[in-house]
Structure formats: structure tokens, C-alpha cells
Design an enzyme around this catalytic site. Structure first.
Site, short mmCIF file in Angstrom:
data_model
loop_
_atom_site.label_atom_id
_atom_site.label_comp_id
_atom_site.label_asym_id
_atom_site.label_seq_id
_atom_site.Cartn_x
_atom_site.Cartn_y
_atom_site.Cartn_z
N LYS A 118 0.59 -1.26 0.01
CA LYS A 118 0.06 0.03 -0.04
C LYS A 118 0.71 1.23 0.00
O LYS A 118 0.59 2.22 -0.64
CB LYS A 118 -0.99 -0.09 1.28
CG LYS A 118 -2.00 -0.69 1.37
CD LYS A 118 -3.34 -0.47 2.04
CE LYS A 118 -4.28 -1.37 1.95
NZ LYS A 118 -5.51 -1.24 3.01
N LYS A 202 -4.97 -10.23 -7.28
CA LYS A 202 -6.40 -10.41 -6.59
C LYS A 202 -7.13 -9.39 -7.00
O LYS A 202 -6.76 -8.45 -7.26
CB LYS A 202 -6.00 -10.39 -4.98
CG LYS A 202 -5.99 -9.19 -4.48
CD LYS A 202 -6.10 -9.27 -2.83
CE LYS A 202 -5.76 -8.03 -2.36
NZ LYS A 202 -6.27 -7.53 -1.09
N LYS A 205 -10.58 -3.59 -4.90
CA LYS A 205 -11.00 -2.19 -5.09
C LYS A 205 -10.17 -1.19 -5.43
O LYS A 205 -10.63 -0.23 -6.15
CB LYS A 205 -11.57 -1.68 -3.64
CG LYS A 205 -12.73 -2.13 -2.96
CD LYS A 205 -12.55 -1.76 -1.34
CE LYS A 205 -13.54 -2.66 -0.49
NZ LYS A 205 -13.40 -2.47 0.87
P1 AMP Z 1 -11.16 -5.33 2.33
O1 AMP Z 1 -12.06 -4.86 1.46
O2 AMP Z 1 -9.79 -5.15 2.08
O3 AMP Z 1 -11.53 -4.57 3.65
O4 AMP Z 1 -11.43 -6.75 2.50
C1 AMP Z 1 -12.66 -7.18 3.17
C2 AMP Z 1 -12.65 -8.46 3.21
O5 AMP Z 1 -12.85 -9.16 1.99
C3 AMP Z 1 -11.32 -9.31 3.95
O6 AMP Z 1 -11.80 -10.46 4.56
C4 AMP Z 1 -10.68 -9.79 2.85
O7 AMP Z 1 -9.77 -10.80 2.97
C5 AMP Z 1 -11.87 -10.34 1.81
N1 AMP Z 1 -11.16 -10.08 0.22
C6 AMP Z 1 -10.84 -8.83 -0.36
N2 AMP Z 1 -10.61 -9.02 -1.57
C7 AMP Z 1 -10.71 -10.30 -1.98
C8 AMP Z 1 -10.45 -11.28 -2.78
N3 AMP Z 1 -10.12 -10.68 -4.10
N4 AMP Z 1 -10.73 -12.54 -2.62
C9 AMP Z 1 -11.15 -13.08 -1.47
N5 AMP Z 1 -11.43 -12.54 -0.57
C10 AMP Z 1 -11.25 -10.96 -0.66
#
Ligand code: AMP
Ligand code: TRP
Length: 340
Positions: A118, A202, A205
Site C-alpha cells: 500500500k 487479486k 477495490k
Molecule cells: P477489504 O475490502 O480489503 O476490507 O476486505 C474485506 C474482506 O474481503 C476481507 O476479509 C478480505 O480478505 C476479503 N477480500 C478482499 N479481496 C478479496 C479477494 N479478491 N478474494 C477473496 N477475499 C477478498
């Protein structure tokens, strides 16, 4: 979890209110949360304190928090069964995070790959909050003595840090088994959904290409178009696990298909193996549209009633504080503060 921890099992997880949610969040996190609420005590947090580790527009933050709340509920999390609240409404998080800042070692944080990703080349100008982000995450979980943490694979390292902090706190303050060593729940379909434009990255967002992800707010047309344009290679749809090896783009699509339809990857390959990508993608688009349609519709319905969402969040914040405050009061006593 430590074998000697005697407290009750409790599931804790969090999602940041920044940017729109995508299929990775849904399959890797939200969908799993909805299942777990039937089996365990669950606390689900919208981590707005984590969001401000990078600049946020104060005018948008409350709306973004409501959007995540709506997504939790639309994915099937029932506010009568699970606690769904905003992190900033419970003071225990920030207080415990400070104590843990004094337990965690800088060497541990220096190894965190998410910070390196990041902050990139601009680590010197990243906020101290971004650096110490995983310590706040440990405080989130442990303020509730969370024992199980459903997350996507990208959070594995942060969970290991939470365990290290819990263990060091218990040792340093001679408080054996005071904190559980929280276990990640990562396995299962959808733990790592990859970009539609690059099967080795991956789905995220922060990817500048909107075509790389399916957002929970996308229309059926947008979803179908993104799947049609998803990157594939020159072969046919693999028919076996061996044939899928070394082919990240199609492996990702098969994984998404399996997770959305709750079928095994082998099952999908038995049906589509050897076929062209066109019909396979059309079938996948249909499954994606039909699975996500009710989620999106419900999410929009909740978003149209912000007062209702605020009332749910307010009550849940009170319920959450009722659990976390006595735990943090114990921490104060253990550390040795007067008048704790
Ligand atoms: P975040 O949007 O980074 O706060 O992630 C929220 C949740 O979604 C966390 O548990 C992440 O591990 C999961 N997550 C985010 N991106 C992915 C992805 N590409 N595949 C699977 N899980 C994800
Ligand atoms: N860091 C997590 C993410 O980016 C979000 C998060 C914050 C979290 N606190 C948490 C996840 C506690 C699980 C438990 O996805």
C-alpha cells in the site's frame, strides 16, 4: 487457538468502508459471515478507523459506512443474530490499540507485506496509522476475545500478527490464556478471487481498471460484459485439475463459477471441460447475474432507508461496547493502571 483458553468461541471480522464492494469481498467474506451466524456468536465490524489510515472525504465516510452495513445485511447477516456495528462507535478499539502498540515489536510490523504494497515507494510519507494498521486489527479482534476470524487469504499475515500480540501480552503480563490466539477461517471457495484482467493479481477495490472486478452495485449488463471480456488463454476450458494447472485466468473463472453456484470445481469442469470459452462465459455470466441480483436489490432497499440502518448500527454499537468494555477494563487492571 491456545488449547488452554477456556472462554467461549466468538467469531469476529471486519470490512473497510472504502470504495465499493466486489465479488472477492462477497465470496471471501460476506457470504461466509452469513453462514457462520447460525453456528456461532458473531460480531461484524465496519472498520472506519482503518479507513482513515488513508485520506477519506468526511462528507462521504458516513455514507460509505452505511453502504457496508447494507451489504452485510443484503448478504444475509441478520442483525437480530449477529452484531453489525461501526468501529468508531466503540472506544475500546482505539484504547486497546494503544496498549498493543506497546506490545507489538517494530520488527514484526516491518515484515507486513500489505503495508509495503500500500505504501509502495512512498513509505516515508505514509501515515503512521497505515503502518500500525495491523495492530488496530489485533485490537479489534481481541477487544471481543474473538477466537475465529473469517477473512480472505490476503489477511493471513495480519492474523498471524494478532496471534503474536495476544501471546506476547499473555506472557509479558503473566496473564496465561487471558487472550485467545485467534484462528483465521480462510479455507473454502472464494478465499482468493483474482482480477478478471490478470489471474495472478487479486480482485481489488484499488485496481484502476473497473473491468478487473465485479462490483456488488454493477448492473446485470455490466456483469455480463465484464465476464465476456475477462482474460483467458488460447486453449479450451480445462476438463481436469491437471489441465487447469499454470492457467491462472481460466482457473479463476472456474473458481468463481464454483463458489457462486456452490458446486465443486471438478463438477464445473466435468460440465464445461473441452468446450469453447464463449458458451462457458455465457453460463458463468448467468450464474453471476442471478446470484448477485437479489443481493444488489436488497442492498439498494436498505440504502434507501438510511435512518433504519443508523438505528441498527446504533443499537449494535451499544451491544458491542457491552462486550468489549469489561474486557478492556480487565486489560487496564492487568497492565497495572491505578483506578482501573
Ligand atoms: P477489504 O475490502 O480489503 O476490507 O476486505 C474485506 C474482506 O474481503 C476481507 O476479509 C478480505 O480478505 C476479503 N477480500 C478482499 N479481496 C478479496 C479477494 N479478491 N478474494 C477473496 N477475499 C477478498
Ligand atoms: N484488514 C482487514 C481488510 O483489509 C479488515 C479488518 C480490520 C479486519 N479489522 C479486522 C478483518 C478484524 C478481520 C478482523 O480486509
Amino acid at each position: 487457538m491456545s488449547e488452554d483458553y477456556k472462554g467461549p468461541n466468538r467469531v469476529f471480522s471486519g470490512v473497510q468502508p472504502s470504495g465499493s464492494l466486489h465479488l472477492g469481498n462477497y465470496l471471501g467474506a460476506l457470504k461466509k459471515f452469513a453462514k457462520l451466524q447460525h453456528e456461532h456468536d458473531c460480531v461484524f465490524c465496519i472498520v472506519d478507523l482503518h479507513a482513515i489510515t488513508v485520506p477519506q472525504d468526511p462528507k462521504l465516510l458516513a455514507d460509505q459506512t452505511r453502504e457496508i452495513a447494507a451489504a452485510y445485511l443484503a448478504a444475509g447477516v441478520d442483525p437480530k443474530k449477529a452484531i453489525v456495528y461501526a468501529q468508531s462507535s466503540v472506544r475500546a478499539h482505539t484504547e486497546l490499540a494503544w496498549y498493543f502498540n506497546c506490545v507489538a515489536r517494530t520488527g514484526w510490523l516491518n515484515r507486513m507485506t500489505q503495508f509495503k504494497d500500500k505504501a509502495g515507494k512512498n513509505a516515508e510519507s505514509a501515515s503512521v496509522g497505515l503502518y500500525t494498521y495491523p495492530v488496530l486489527q489485533a485490537a479489534d479482534i481481541l477487544a471481543f476475545k474473538g477466537t475465529h476470524v473469517p477473512v480472505g487469504e490476503d489477511q493471513k499475515q495480519h492474523l498471524e500478527l494478532s496471534r503474536d500480540i495476544a501471546q506476547k501480552f499473555n506472557n509479558d503480563f503473566d496473564a496465561p490464556n487471558f487472550f485467545p490466539l485467534p484462528e483465521p477461517l480462510i479455507k473454502g471457495p472464494g478465499a482468493k478471487v483474482m482480477s478478471l484482467r490478470d489471474g495472478t493479481k487479486k480482485m481489488s477495490k484499488s485496481d484502476p481498471s473497473d473491468a478487473s472486478r465485479i462490483n456488488l452495485t454493477d448492473t446485470p449488463d455490466q456483469i455480463a460484459k465484464k465476464i465476456r471480456k475477462a482474460k483467458t488463454d488460447t486453449g479450451a476450458v480445462p476438463a481436469t485439475v491437471e489441465e487447469m494447472e499454470g492457467r491462472p485466468d481460466i482457473a479463476n473463472l472456474i473458481g468463481i463459477y464454483a463458489a457462486l453456484s456452490e458446486r465443486s470445481e471438478v463438477d464445473i469442469m466435468t460440465e464445461h471441460g473441452g468446450g469453447q470459452f464463449g458458451p462457458f462465459k455465457a453460463a458463468l455470466a448467468e450464474v453471476a447475474v442471478e446470484t448477485l441480483r437479489p443481493v444488489t436489490e436488497l442492498m439498494n432497499r436498505y440504502l434507501a432507508a438510511p435512518d433504519e440502518l443508523d438505528a441498527i448500527l446504533k443499537k449494535a454499537g451499544d451491544d458491542a461496547a457491552e462486550i468489549a468494555d469489561p474486557i478492556v477494563a480487565d486489560v487496564r487492571r492487568i497492565i497495572g493502571f491505578r483506578g482501573a
